[in-house]
Enzyme design. Structure first.
Site, mmCIF file in Angstrom:
data_model
loop_
_atom_site.group_PDB
_atom_site.id
_atom_site.type_symbol
_atom_site.label_atom_id
_atom_site.label_comp_id
_atom_site.label_asym_id
_atom_site.label_seq_id
_atom_site.Cartn_x
_atom_site.Cartn_y
_atom_site.Cartn_z
ATOM 1 N N ARG A 4 0.845 -1.207 0.000
ATOM 2 C CA ARG A 4 0.000 0.000 0.000
ATOM 3 C C ARG A 4 0.875 1.250 0.000
ATOM 4 O O ARG A 4 0.557 2.250 -0.629
ATOM 5 C CB ARG A 4 -0.997 0.007 1.174
ATOM 6 C CG ARG A 4 -1.885 1.230 1.143
ATOM 7 C CD ARG A 4 -3.218 1.164 1.892
ATOM 8 N NE ARG A 4 -3.309 0.202 2.947
ATOM 9 C CZ ARG A 4 -2.740 0.302 4.159
ATOM 10 N NH1 ARG A 4 -2.029 1.379 4.453
ATOM 11 N NH2 ARG A 4 -2.882 -0.649 5.044
ATOM 12 N N TYR A 30 -16.267 16.455 -16.144
ATOM 13 C CA TYR A 30 -16.560 15.037 -16.300
ATOM 14 C C TYR A 30 -17.678 14.669 -15.300
ATOM 15 O O TYR A 30 -17.629 15.098 -14.144
ATOM 16 C CB TYR A 30 -15.284 14.237 -16.024
ATOM 17 C CG TYR A 30 -15.532 12.756 -15.911
ATOM 18 C CD1 TYR A 30 -15.901 12.013 -17.015
ATOM 19 C CD2 TYR A 30 -15.416 12.109 -14.683
ATOM 20 C CE1 TYR A 30 -16.147 10.657 -16.910
ATOM 21 C CE2 TYR A 30 -15.656 10.743 -14.570
ATOM 22 C CZ TYR A 30 -16.026 10.029 -15.686
ATOM 23 O OH TYR A 30 -16.286 8.693 -15.571
ATOM 24 N N ASP A 85 -7.136 18.720 -14.599
ATOM 25 C CA ASP A 85 -7.441 17.379 -15.097
ATOM 26 C C ASP A 85 -6.981 17.351 -16.551
ATOM 27 O O ASP A 85 -7.607 17.938 -17.425
ATOM 28 C CB ASP A 85 -8.948 17.116 -14.983
ATOM 29 C CG ASP A 85 -9.357 15.726 -15.488
ATOM 30 O OD1 ASP A 85 -8.592 15.131 -16.275
ATOM 31 O OD2 ASP A 85 -10.437 15.241 -15.108
ATOM 32 N N LYS A 115 -7.631 6.306 -19.661
ATOM 33 C CA LYS A 115 -7.874 6.804 -21.014
ATOM 34 C C LYS A 115 -6.578 6.784 -21.822
ATOM 35 O O LYS A 115 -6.078 5.710 -22.106
ATOM 36 C CB LYS A 115 -8.501 8.210 -20.915
ATOM 37 C CG LYS A 115 -9.596 8.330 -19.826
ATOM 38 C CD LYS A 115 -10.857 7.552 -20.118
ATOM 39 C CE LYS A 115 -11.839 7.470 -18.954
ATOM 40 N NZ LYS A 115 -12.245 8.737 -18.343
HETATM 41 C C1 LIG Z 1 -12.816 9.172 -17.121
HETATM 42 C C2 LIG Z 1 -12.505 10.504 -16.573
HETATM 43 C C3 LIG Z 1 -12.325 10.695 -15.196
HETATM 44 C C4 LIG Z 1 -12.535 9.585 -14.172
HETATM 45 O O1 LIG Z 1 -11.573 8.580 -14.299
HETATM 46 P P1 LIG Z 1 -11.861 7.026 -13.951
HETATM 47 O O2 LIG Z 1 -10.564 6.397 -14.336
HETATM 48 O O3 LIG Z 1 -13.014 6.603 -14.797
HETATM 49 O O4 LIG Z 1 -12.156 6.953 -12.512
HETATM 50 C C5 LIG Z 1 -11.978 11.970 -14.759
HETATM 51 N N1 LIG Z 1 -11.822 12.992 -15.628
HETATM 52 C C6 LIG Z 1 -11.999 12.842 -16.963
HETATM 53 C C7 LIG Z 1 -11.816 14.021 -17.866
HETATM 54 C C8 LIG Z 1 -12.350 11.597 -17.479
HETATM 55 O O5 LIG Z 1 -12.538 11.468 -18.795
#
Ligand SMILES: *Cc1c(COP(=O)(O)O)cnc(C)c1O
Length: 382
Positions: free
Chosen positions: A46, A98, A172, A197
């Site tokens: 962890r 998001y 982000d 992603k």
């Molecule tokens: C998918 C996404 C998230 C969340 O991420 P997860 O891996 O699905 O928890 C946050 N911000 C953006 C812009 C995203 O496309």
């Protein structure tokens, strides 16, 4: 090192025990000690695991950071940032977030006494006018999901820091990736990714990332990651590291294909509007040109026929584009924000910012562009 070299070599060493070029998948929870407290730097997974460490070093390198952190999902990375705050603190965030971020802000952390101001970040005054002495964090998403709005990272950061240098600015960077923009180099404090992603890039894992270039901030985030426990596992860390090594060539093709798809849709008689920062008529095209190297592979558009049925007919009839949530993988995906990724945003809010039933979001993959355009053409003509 320049960027393309960094994605492959940044922060990496061959495995010291065997010379293995890729780090082994250290599928272990714990590490032997020769005497209490005498160990080789690893105690319990962890806190740290060597496969995750290799990935976290790569994460830091590609965003020009000094420290990187890998989480079990993008949302758990955002959760970690918010847990630095205290009840009563205020956060200013974009109004086109998001869906999961919006849900976390409004339905989880509001309950614990954090206050969120959601503003249109096209205007820097909207941000500075919302600052109070309780403001602790600015949360920027650019380009936004799904409307592809662009916020000027450098100008927002400058304006916020001029009011109070202690306010943290977080970006982000999921849609852009460090191939297109590197927010830490523009003065931002924290970069966050859904590595699910583009960083992972193959739709085979869930993961989140944080990157910083300040040792004190890194210590605070590591404490919350360790104490909260939402870490990335060794197998996923291995896969994500493998993904990062081809980020630059994947992104190059995503951008090429994204540009071609946006241009094609813009000239299609059944399409009302295309949302892509690379188009000259995008309201923030100039800002996008200034802060991004290229414009990415995410393209949203609205059909002229604004009925939900028209959108559904299109969504049911693409073959190369798969109807699915998520984005950023090598394969092309199509998504209906209003009923899928952004269904957690109440309808009045959704409509106010423009997420209507006719809005369709494409994650343009790295297939041959001829096949992608042919697929869109046949689905639009049904
Ligand atoms: C998918 C996404 C998230 C969340 O991420 P997860 O891996 O699905 O928890 C946050 N911000 C953006 C812009 C995203 O496309």
């Amino acid at each position: 090192m320049k960027f393309n070299t960094k994605t492959i070599h940044g922060g990496q060493q061959h495995d010291p025990s065997t010379g293995a070029v890729m780090p082994p998948i250290y599928q272990t929870s714990t590490y032997a000690q020769s005497s209490p407290g005498k160990h080789k730097g690893y105690i319990y997974s962890r806190a740290a695991n060597p496969t995750r460490t290799a990935l976290e070093n790569a994460f830091a390198a590609i965003e020009n950071g000094t420290h990187g952190f890998a989480f079990s999902s993008g949302l758990s990375a955002i959760d970690c940032v918010l847990k630095m705050l205290n009840p009563g603190d205020e956060v200013i965030a974009g109004d086109d977030l998001y869906g999961g971020t919006y849900r976390m802000f409004t339905r989880m952390f509001s309950k614990y006494g954090l206050k969120f101001h959601l503003v249109d970040m096209n205007s820097i005054e909207n941000v500075t006018n919302s600052i109070s002495d309780k403001t602790k964090l600015i949360w920027v998403e650019t380009p936004t999901n799904p409307l592809m709005k662009i916020a000027d990272i450098e100008e927002i950061t400058k304006a916020v820091k001029a009011v109070n240098p202690a306010i943290l600015v977080a970006v982000d960077n999921t849609f852009a990736t460090p191939y297109l923009q590197q927010p830490l180099s523009l003065g931002v404090d924290i970069v966050m990714h859904s590595a699910t992603k583009y960083l992972g890039g193959h739709s085979d894992l869930l993961m989140g990332a944080l990157m910083v270039n300040d040792a004190k901030l890194a210590e605070e985030l590591h404490f919350i990651q360790f104490a909260g426990g939402a870490i990335a596992g060794p197998m996923d860390s291995f896969l994500a590291l493998r993904g990062v090594k081809t980020l630059h060539i994947r992104m190059q093709r995503h951008c090429e294909n994204g540009r071609a798809v946006a241009a094609y849709l813009q000239n299609h008689p059944k399409v009302k509007e295309v949302y892509y920062p690379g188009l000259e008529n995008h309201p923030n095209h100039e800002v996008a040109k200034k802060q991004m190297k290229d414009f990415g592979g995410m393209v949203s558009f609205k059909l002229k026929d604004e009925s939900q049925q028209a959108a559904f007919t299109f969504l049911e009839n693409t073959h190369v584009f798969t109807l699915a949530e998520s984005l950023g993988g090598v394969e092309s995906l199509v998504n209906h924000p209003a009923t899928m990724t952004h269904a957690s945003i109440p309808e009045p809010e959704r409509l106010k910012i423009g997420i209507t039933d006719s809005l369709i979001r494409l994650s343009v993959g790295i297939e041959d562009i001829e096949d992608l355009l042919k697929d869109l053409e046949q689905a639009l003509n049904i």
